[in-house]
Design a protein around this motif. Structure first.
Motif, short mmCIF file in Angstrom:
data_model
loop_
_atom_site.label_atom_id
_atom_site.label_comp_id
_atom_site.label_asym_id
_atom_site.label_seq_id
_atom_site.Cartn_x
_atom_site.Cartn_y
_atom_site.Cartn_z
N VAL A 464 0.85 -1.19 0.00
CA VAL A 464 0.00 0.00 0.00
C VAL A 464 0.89 1.24 0.00
O VAL A 464 2.09 1.16 0.23
CB VAL A 464 -0.93 0.04 1.24
CG1 VAL A 464 -1.92 -1.11 1.22
CG2 VAL A 464 -0.12 0.04 2.53
N SER A 468 -3.46 4.66 -1.39
CA SER A 468 -4.36 3.51 -1.26
C SER A 468 -5.52 3.94 -0.38
O SER A 468 -5.34 4.27 0.79
CB SER A 468 -3.62 2.33 -0.63
OG SER A 468 -2.48 1.97 -1.37
N GLU A 473 -8.24 0.17 1.65
CA GLU A 473 -8.02 0.19 3.09
C GLU A 473 -8.84 -0.88 3.79
O GLU A 473 -8.40 -1.47 4.79
CB GLU A 473 -8.35 1.58 3.63
CG GLU A 473 -7.43 2.65 3.05
CD GLU A 473 -7.79 4.05 3.48
OE1 GLU A 473 -7.08 4.62 4.32
OE2 GLU A 473 -8.79 4.59 2.97
N GLN A 492 1.03 5.10 6.76
CA GLN A 492 -0.39 4.79 6.79
C GLN A 492 -1.00 5.03 5.41
O GLN A 492 -0.41 5.72 4.57
CB GLN A 492 -1.13 5.62 7.83
CG GLN A 492 -1.21 7.10 7.49
CD GLN A 492 -2.00 7.89 8.52
OE1 GLN A 492 -1.62 7.96 9.67
NE2 GLN A 492 -3.10 8.46 8.09
N THR A 493 -2.16 4.44 5.19
CA THR A 493 -2.88 4.65 3.93
C THR A 493 -3.64 5.98 3.99
O THR A 493 -3.53 6.73 4.96
CB THR A 493 -3.84 3.48 3.67
OG1 THR A 493 -4.70 3.32 4.81
CG2 THR A 493 -3.08 2.20 3.42
N THR A 535 -11.50 3.20 9.54
CA THR A 535 -10.40 3.48 8.61
C THR A 535 -10.33 4.98 8.32
O THR A 535 -9.39 5.43 7.67
CB THR A 535 -10.58 2.72 7.28
OG1 THR A 535 -11.84 3.06 6.72
CG2 THR A 535 -10.51 1.22 7.51
N GLY A 539 -6.51 5.72 8.54
CA GLY A 539 -6.18 4.75 7.51
C GLY A 539 -5.76 3.43 8.12
O GLY A 539 -6.24 3.04 9.19
N VAL A 540 -4.85 2.74 7.44
CA VAL A 540 -4.31 1.47 7.93
C VAL A 540 -2.80 1.66 8.09
O VAL A 540 -2.12 2.04 7.14
CB VAL A 540 -4.59 0.32 6.94
CG1 VAL A 540 -3.97 -0.98 7.45
CG2 VAL A 540 -6.10 0.15 6.75
#
Length: 706
Positions: A464, A468, A473, A492-493, A535, A539-540
């Motif tokens: 990612v 992304s 996510e 992070q995304t 999310t 994000g992730v």
């Protein structure tokens, strides 16, 4: 920010509840178009938004300030006294949304037209006289670091410094060209005085176009559309108002109908910025133009380039488009701070290139690689392409090749179909919750994979970056929650955890003359992971963090973004062979610390961060040249990063090659697709991580198969 023609958004294809309010009734004295739109937007924000903010004086002041910035991005039109005079109306916008006369918009609109006309007389006078570039003075270009001019003299001085800086840029370019042309008999060598005059002429032409547009092409409707969008995006960044023309452009974008070189563009102040690159397009195949690049000039082949600073995006697009097979040369400033010329051959955009595609990476272990540019789904054709089904086919082909692990690449994947992401997650886990979706005031609905079968149970990694978003996510979060895969990429995304639905305003208030009121894209739902965390915003977080140049592009940079929150965890069972991310992380960090390529990459990123912090710029020619020489030398190292990356051995699956037949264009596109990945520093490290994961997973996999 002025009116956008193409707005980058990601919609997830899920149904949303119909807004529960009635059409406005006509009366004997019907309101004007602006009043109808304001009333409808106010009502829809209040009654239909997922998490509506209070539409009060505080909200109004935020909208007021955002609208002024959108009209005067560099603080070169309004005076400080103007802002003070308009300030009492800053608390009136909430009343306008409830039916009061739109006095705030009309007052600002009248004043900006006056100030633009005044500024239109300032710049030609300044540019009519030579600049003295031996004087030691500086200019601040960041509008957040300056206030509105105190009076007319201060405004003229602000314009003088900006125009002097723009002329300095042109002058140094012309001097560099003179050095390159030395010794050519056909080229007349110009003096510095002549070049300075030529630079001023070029800057004047640039601002002539800019003011022509402001005075003659940006009308009251355009400024009203900006006004409404200042309101909607203060509610949250993904709630947008689309006037009729933009609504059509948006619908074409969502349908995947792109033309030209395959780059989506937007206006940002006086700049034309690349939003995204369409997969399979000429820009994507050429490989140098990237999301977030600023296009500064456009040339037809080898002709004189046209400076498009200040151009509306529709005019920039007209220059970039052309006949198939002809070259267009773009001068772009990249996200890494460098400026370069990119030549792209115009061609049709091949839509099949947006589909999932796989390859095999040979090395220490045999690794399968799947590239997924978006979570696509053709909802108008039952037999149309679906990303989940296509990824399942790619997984089946890779399994038949006896790969030992699979890397799923979701970099730059902005999202798509929710149904497909849920189905796709089910390829890698037994039945269980994939994502939770909550509407306003309601309980969360758990969307589950209901298929107990697992198509692929081997080692899995997901790549990612900060681009992304949305469905990407959800996929990464689900695999992380189940401890099914290792997530590799940016810190992070993107952090887009909301869902929007497009509403035609005409459905609520039909216009008698057959015109259109436009549409509102309204945030109505929010996503939550299986573990209960949203999310949105956060994000992730990647398990293995790789340094990259993408910063301040994510949701968190927007102060109006909805907050992160969490809900109760859904019941699910983690993967029987959970990924030990800690050991993978330690090994990766050790490799990157000793890698010449990553060392150089980190040095370049640190240089970029220092350049980003620069607040003032010299207007002295020699000082400016010295600064530019230092910066250019530092940034040139960035191009050497890939030279230090070992080539990956990537090959197609034979059955895929057979499908190309004798189609030379498909063969060429595939060759480019493979070539780009052979020297990819991030994919290279993902392969290293996968090698570790294969070794880590082997004992339990063997026990399971016994």
């Amino acid at each position: 920010m002025r009116l956008k023609v193409i707005i980058p958004v990601v919609l997830l294809s899920i149904s949303a509840g119909v807004l529960a309010f009635n059409k406005l009734g006509h009366n004997d004295d019907p309101p004007g178009r602006y009043e109808v739109i304001m009333n409808l937007v106010g009502q829809m924000l209040k009654e239909g938004h997922y998490q509506p903010r209070a539409i009060d004086d505080k909200f109004s002041v935020e909208v007021f300030n955002k609208y002024l910035r959108s009209l005067d991005t560099e603080k070169k039109f309004f005076l400080k006294s103007d802002v003070d005079k308009l300030m009492p109306l800053s608390v009136h916008i909430d009343d306008e949304l409830k039916g009061a006369p739109i006095d705030c918009f009309r007052s600002i609109n009248t004043l900006i037209k006056q100030r633009v006309a005044e500024a239109a007389a300032i710049y030609p006078d300044i540019l009519s006289k030579p600049f003295d570039f031996t004087v030691d003075e500086k200019v601040t270009l960041d509008p957040d670091k300056v206030d509105y001019p105190a009076d007319e003299n201060a405004r003229k001085e602000a314009w003088r410094k900006v125009l002097k800086y723009r002329t300095l840029e042109k002058l140094t370019d012309l001097q560099e060209m003179r050095e390159k042309d030395k010794g050519k008999d056909s080229v007349k060598v110009k003096t510095d005085v002549e070049l300075e005059a030529e630079a001023r002429t070029k800057v004047k032409q640039l601002y002539d176009r800019y003011f022509e547009r402001l005075k003659n092409r940006q009308n009251d409707n355009d400024r009203f559309n900006l006004y409404v969008n200042a309101i909607t995006t203060t509610m949250d960044p993904h709630t947008d108002y689309f006037p009729p023309d933009e609504k059509r452009a948006f619908e074409e974008q969502m349908a995947g109908k792109f033309f030209g070189i395959g780059a989506q563009l937007k206006e940002e102040g006086d700049k034309i910025r690349v939003v995204s690159i369409v997969t399979g397009s000429p820009s994507w195949k050429q490989g140098q133009l990237k999301a977030n690049d600023v296009i500064q000039k456009v040339a037809q082949g080898n002709t004189e380039p046209v400076d498009i600073t200040g151009y509306p995006v529709e005019d920039a697009v007209k220059l970039i488009r052309g006949k198939k097979g002809t070259p267009v040369k773009l001068t772009v400033k990249s996200v890494d701070g460098t400026t370069k010329d990119i030549t792209i051959i115009r061609d049709e955009i091949v839509t099949e290139e947006t589909f999932a595609k796989s390859a095999i990476i040979n090395g220490q272990h045999k690794i399968g690689y799947i590239y997924l540019p978006e979570f696509y789904a053709d909802f108008n054709d039952r037999n149309g392409a679906r990303s989940a089904e296509d990824v399942a086919k790619e997984v089946a082909k890779l399994k038949a090749e006896n790969v030992e692990g699979i890397i799923l690449d979701l970099r730059f994947n902005g999202g798509g179909s929710l149904q497909d992401v849920v189905q796709m997650a089910g390829l890698f886990i037994p039945e269980g919750p994939v994502v939770q979706v909550r509407s306003r005031g309601g309980d969360a609905v758990v969307l589950r994979d209901r298929d107990k079968n697992v198509q692929y149970d081997g080692p899995l990694a997901i790549m990612v970056n900060e681009y992304s978003a949305s469905a990407s996510e959800i996929m990464a979060a689900a695999m992380q929650d189940y401890k099914r895969a290792v997530i590799i990429g940016s810190t992070q995304t993107f952090g887009k955890g909301t869902v929007q639905r497009l509403f035609n305003l005409d459905d609520f208030y039909p216009v008698k003359d057959g015109g259109s009121l436009g549409a509102l894209k309204l945030t109505q739902q929010k996503f939550y992971r299986a573990n209960g965390g949203s999310t949105q915003l956060k994000g992730v977080a990647s398990d293995i963090v790789l340094p990259d140049p993408y910063y301040e592009v994510a949701e968190r940079k927007d102060s109006d973004a909805l907050a992160w929150d969490e809900i109760p965890r859904a019941a699910f069972t983690a993967w029987y062979n959970p990924v030990n991310t800690e050991s993978l992380k330690k090994n990766s960090e050790k490799r990157m610390a000793s890698s010449p390529a990553f060392k150089l990459l980190n040095e370049n990123l640190n240089t970029l961060k220092k350049l980003e912090k620069q607040e003032t710029y010299s207007l002295n020619l020699q000082t400016y040249k010295t600064e530019q020489k230092t910066n250019t030398a530092a940034l040139k190292k960035y191009d050497a990063v890939n030279d230090k990356v070992k080539e990956l051995s990537i090959v197609n699956i034979k059955s895929d090659v057979d499908k190309f037949g004798g189609d030379s264009s498909k063969i060429a596109r595939n060759k480019d697709w493979i070539r780009i990945r052979t020297k990819d520093i991030y994919l290279d490290e993902a392969v290293n991580v996968m090698n570790d994961l294969i070794v880590q997973s082997l004992p339990k996999m063997q026990r399971k198969n016994q």
